[in-house]
Scaffold this motif. Sequence first.
Motif, PDB file in Angstrom:
ATOM      1  N   LEU A  40       0.882  -1.252  -0.095  1.00 18.94           N
ATOM      2  CA  LEU A  40       0.003   0.041  -0.138  1.00 18.94           C
ATOM      3  C   LEU A  40       0.896   1.305   0.020  1.00 18.94           C
ATOM      4  CD1 LEU A  40      -2.815  -1.266   2.436  1.00 18.94           C
ATOM      5  CD2 LEU A  40      -2.872  -0.724  -0.116  1.00 18.94           C
ATOM      6  N   ILE A  41       2.015   1.253   0.780  1.00 19.87           N
ATOM      7  CA  ILE A  41       2.829   2.522   0.747  1.00 19.87           C
ATOM      8  C   ILE A  41       3.420   2.451  -0.904  1.00 19.87           C
ATOM      9  CG2 ILE A  41       5.247   3.043   1.438  1.00 19.87           C
ATOM     10  CD1 ILE A  41       4.535   1.719   3.895  1.00 19.87           C
ATOM     11  N   GLY A  42       3.785   1.443  -1.556  1.00 17.19           N
ATOM     12  CA  GLY A  42       4.111   1.543  -2.868  1.00 17.19           C
ATOM     13  C   GLY A  42       3.109   2.178  -3.864  1.00 17.19           C
ATOM     14  N   ALA A  43       1.953   1.582  -3.419  1.00 12.04           N
ATOM     15  CA  ALA A  43       0.692   2.101  -4.387  1.00 12.04           C
ATOM     16  C   ALA A  43       0.397   3.689  -4.045  1.00 12.04           C
ATOM     17  CB  ALA A  43      -0.325   1.120  -4.101  1.00 12.04           C
ATOM     18  N   ALA A  44       0.518   3.961  -2.728  1.00  9.17           N
ATOM     19  CA  ALA A  44       0.178   5.328  -2.519  1.00  9.17           C
ATOM     20  C   ALA A  44       1.210   6.161  -2.955  1.00  9.17           C
ATOM     21  CB  ALA A  44      -0.073   5.345  -1.001  1.00  9.17           C
ATOM     22  N   ARG A  45       2.363   5.991  -2.960  1.00 12.43           N
ATOM     23  CA  ARG A  45       3.559   6.875  -3.287  1.00 12.43           C
ATOM     24  C   ARG A  45       3.502   6.681  -5.122  1.00 12.43           C
ATOM     25  NH1 ARG A  45       8.596   4.417   0.332  1.00 12.43           N
ATOM     26  NH2 ARG A  45       8.383   5.847   2.197  1.00 12.43           N
ATOM     27  N   ALA A  46       3.119   5.926  -5.739  1.00 17.91           N
ATOM     28  CA  ALA A  46       3.051   5.782  -6.933  1.00 17.91           C
ATOM     29  C   ALA A  46       1.937   6.935  -7.606  1.00 17.91           C
ATOM     30  CB  ALA A  46       2.694   4.435  -7.557  1.00 17.91           C
ATOM     31  N   SER A  47       1.037   7.269  -6.741  1.00  9.51           N
ATOM     32  CA  SER A  47      -0.082   8.250  -7.166  1.00  9.51           C
ATOM     33  C   SER A  47       0.045   9.315  -6.279  1.00  9.51           C
ATOM     34  CB  SER A  47      -1.414   7.635  -6.842  1.00  9.51           C
ATOM     35  OG  SER A  47      -1.501   7.800  -5.315  1.00  9.51           O
ATOM     36  N   LEU A  48       1.015   9.551  -5.351  1.00  9.27           N
ATOM     37  CA  LEU A  48       1.192  10.835  -4.641  1.00  9.27           C
ATOM     38  C   LEU A  48       2.362  11.293  -4.773  1.00  9.27           C
ATOM     39  CD1 LEU A  48      -0.682  12.966  -2.759  1.00  9.27           C
ATOM     40  CD2 LEU A  48       0.027  11.367  -0.941  1.00  9.27           C
ATOM     41  N   GLY A  49       3.602  10.440  -4.940  1.00 13.75           N
ATOM     42  CA  GLY A  49       4.888  10.763  -4.856  1.00 13.75           C
ATOM     43  C   GLY A  49       5.246  10.632  -3.376  1.00 13.75           C
TER      44      GLY A  49
END
Length: 157
Positions: A40-49
Amino acid sequence: MPDVAQLERALRAAGLRVTRPRLAVLNAVHEHPHVDTEALIGAARASLGALSHQAVYDVLRILTDKGLIRRIQPQGSVARYEARVGDNHHHLVCRSCGAISDVDCAVGEAPCLIPSADAGFLVDEAEVIYWGRCRSCATDLASLPTTDRSAAQRGTP
């Protein structure tokens, strides 16, 4: 899959301010059910930075506390999250690869909510985990020689 406006409404309905980290994490949980915090950290960072681990943990905690997501943790697994909430569904977990799949509660009048003895509790939810092997792992297991298959079924090398 809910769109951004629906996610914003869900956050507001739960009494939460709409923030970019909350939107990113909530969206990631909807897009990737049953994944762990690292995914989830990876997915959230992919969309948010840029987004800290602690920020994601904080968002997951508040979203769980407000009932927008559900935290599950099958035995031997790290915590995982899903957006399917409020319907008392259960899970199938593969003993081999750890895959998780939703399964609806038993049919009828929620028999899984009636324990044989309630010890004075007012039961409002039941958590059931069905263990087995997913189709892929069962197929792989069936293709092993008999001696290797027996060891794999026992969980020994």
